[in-house]
Design an enzyme around this catalytic site. Structure first.
Site, PDB file in Angstrom:
ATOM      1  CG  ASN A   9      -8.612  33.218  32.865  1.00 50.62           C
ATOM      2  OD1 ASN A   9      -9.092  33.910  31.972  1.00 50.62           O
ATOM      3  ND2 ASN A   9      -7.337  33.289  33.213  1.00 50.62           N
ATOM      4  CD1 TRP A  10     -13.960  30.532  29.823  1.00 51.37           C
ATOM      5  CD2 TRP A  10     -15.041  31.733  28.273  1.00 51.37           C
ATOM      6  NE1 TRP A  10     -15.289  30.219  29.909  1.00 51.37           N
ATOM      7  CE2 TRP A  10     -15.974  30.939  28.971  1.00 51.37           C
ATOM      8  CE3 TRP A  10     -15.487  32.562  27.264  1.00 51.37           C
ATOM      9  CZ2 TRP A  10     -17.336  30.961  28.675  1.00 51.37           C
ATOM     10  CZ3 TRP A  10     -16.831  32.591  26.969  1.00 51.37           C
ATOM     11  CH2 TRP A  10     -17.751  31.794  27.670  1.00 51.37           C
ATOM     12  CE  LYS A  11      -5.360  30.805  31.170  1.00 46.25           C
ATOM     13  NZ  LYS A  11      -4.093  30.115  31.372  1.00 46.25           N
ATOM     14  CG  HIS A  99      -3.331  35.151  34.429  1.00 46.93           C
ATOM     15  ND1 HIS A  99      -2.385  34.524  33.636  1.00 46.93           N
ATOM     16  CD2 HIS A  99      -4.185  34.193  34.834  1.00 46.93           C
ATOM     17  CE1 HIS A  99      -2.682  33.234  33.566  1.00 46.93           C
ATOM     18  NE2 HIS A  99      -3.764  33.003  34.283  1.00 46.93           N
ATOM     19  CD  GLU A 101      -1.903  32.816  30.488  1.00 50.79           C
ATOM     20  OE1 GLU A 101      -2.957  33.420  30.218  1.00 50.79           O
ATOM     21  OE2 GLU A 101      -1.867  31.595  30.752  1.00 50.79           O
ATOM     22  CD  GLU A 171      -3.857  31.088  37.839  1.00 50.96           C
ATOM     23  OE1 GLU A 171      -4.824  30.383  37.562  1.00 50.96           O
ATOM     24  OE2 GLU A 171      -3.382  31.926  37.057  1.00 50.96           O
ATOM     25  N   GLY A 177      -1.542  25.361  32.049  1.00 53.16           N
ATOM     26  CA  GLY A 177      -1.633  24.891  30.672  1.00 53.16           C
ATOM     27  C   GLY A 177      -0.696  23.752  30.351  1.00 53.16           C
ATOM     28  CB  SER A 216      -3.149  21.516  34.973  1.00 50.49           C
ATOM     29  OG  SER A 216      -2.270  22.074  34.006  1.00 50.49           O
ATOM     30  N   GLY A 237      -8.456  27.378  33.661  1.00 47.04           N
ATOM     31  CA  GLY A 237      -8.255  27.818  32.288  1.00 47.04           C
ATOM     32  C   GLY A 237      -8.797  26.793  31.305  1.00 47.04           C
ATOM     33  N   GLY A 238      -7.903  25.964  30.756  1.00 49.67           N
ATOM     34  CA  GLY A 238      -8.262  25.024  29.692  1.00 49.67           C
ATOM     35  C   GLY A 238      -9.527  24.229  29.953  1.00 49.67           C
TER      36      GLY A 238
END
Ligand code: 13P
Length: 254
Positions: A9-11, A99, A101, A171, A177, A216, A237-238
């Protein structure tokens, strides 16, 4: 047997040029047999989906294209929104829904999430439904309660035969993150709880539903998480922004 699923998931990262390079770089890291063991998905921003479709299609790569969001309506006066039908036409096969976010910053609630899940399934897109508690909720001993509410909200009025096709991503918000991964035993406990909630209403689907962990995840902690019986993959993600580290997560057994 549930096939593991690792989703990048690159966001809101990466232009469509970056997308081209990233997919090529990932494909150089992968052996055909890796895709036999693990399903791989990439969720770039909307602006990169067409490029990703072309790059994946040109080399016939077995990478699933995933969207990060959708609107529940087919079409209409919804400035800035994208429908399931539009995504399907770009060979998107999965879509992330709910999500944290989006829940926290864009006002999505359980009802919105449910509308999106139903719209996705109606268009033959498979939803990856993200659920997870915030730190204050965990500290107040409410983690399971929050999960139960988000899960039953997302799955409301979904026909029983469709439930097994849905992917859930647990999540915990405090792990996203932050570099603070949930301990594998804790992630397993929550994910087993999610599966048992699904089992109570849909006994067969519960064994089919893939439940991913997100927060993470990286090449250093993936093996311990994937060793747990109910954890079926990751929403990353990251660490997924670097194709080498995504490949490290996909090949978690090495
Ligand atoms: P990080 O891997 O950066 O913690 O993000 C997790 C996530 O939110 C994936 O959807």
């Amino acid at each position: 047997m549930r096939k593991p699923f690792m989703v990048a998931n690159w966001k809101m990262h990466g232009t469509h040029f970056d997308t081209m390079q990233w997919i090529q770089a990932l494909s150089y890291q992968m052996e055909p047999s890796d895709y036999d063991r693990v399903d791989v998905g990439v969720a770039p921003p909307f602006t990169s989906l067409r490029t990703a479709q072309i790059v994946i299609g040109a080399d016939d790569l077995p990478i699933h294209l995933v969207a990060q969001n959708l609107h529940w309506a087919d079409k209409g006066a919804y400035t800035g929104e994208v429908s399931a039908a539009m995504l399907s036409k770009l060979s998107v096969s999965y879509v992330i829904v709910g999500h944290s976010e989006r829940r926290q910053m864009f006002g999505e609630d359980d009802r919105t999430v449910n509308r999106k899940v139903r719209a996705a399934l109606a268009a033959d897109l498979l939803p990856i439904v993200a659920i997870g508690e915030q730190l204050e909720e965990r500290d107040a001993g409410q983690a399971e309660e929050v999960i139960n509410r988000q899960l039953s909200g997302a799955l409301a009025r979904i026909p029983a035969e469709q439930v097994g096709r849905i992917v859930i991503a647990y999540e915990p918000v405090w792990a996203i993150g932050t570099g603070r991964t949930a301990e594998p035993a804790e992630a397993q406990k929550m994910i087993r709880h999610i599966r048992s909630r699904i089992r109570s209403r849909h006994p067969e689907a519960a064994e089919e539903v893939r439940i991913l962990y997100g927060g993470s995840m990286n090449p250093g902690n993936v093996a311990a998480l994937m060793a747990k019986p109910d954890i079926d993959g990751g929403l990353i993600g990251g660490a997924s922004l670097d194709p080498h580290s995504l490949a490290g997560c996909v090949k978690y057994w090495t």
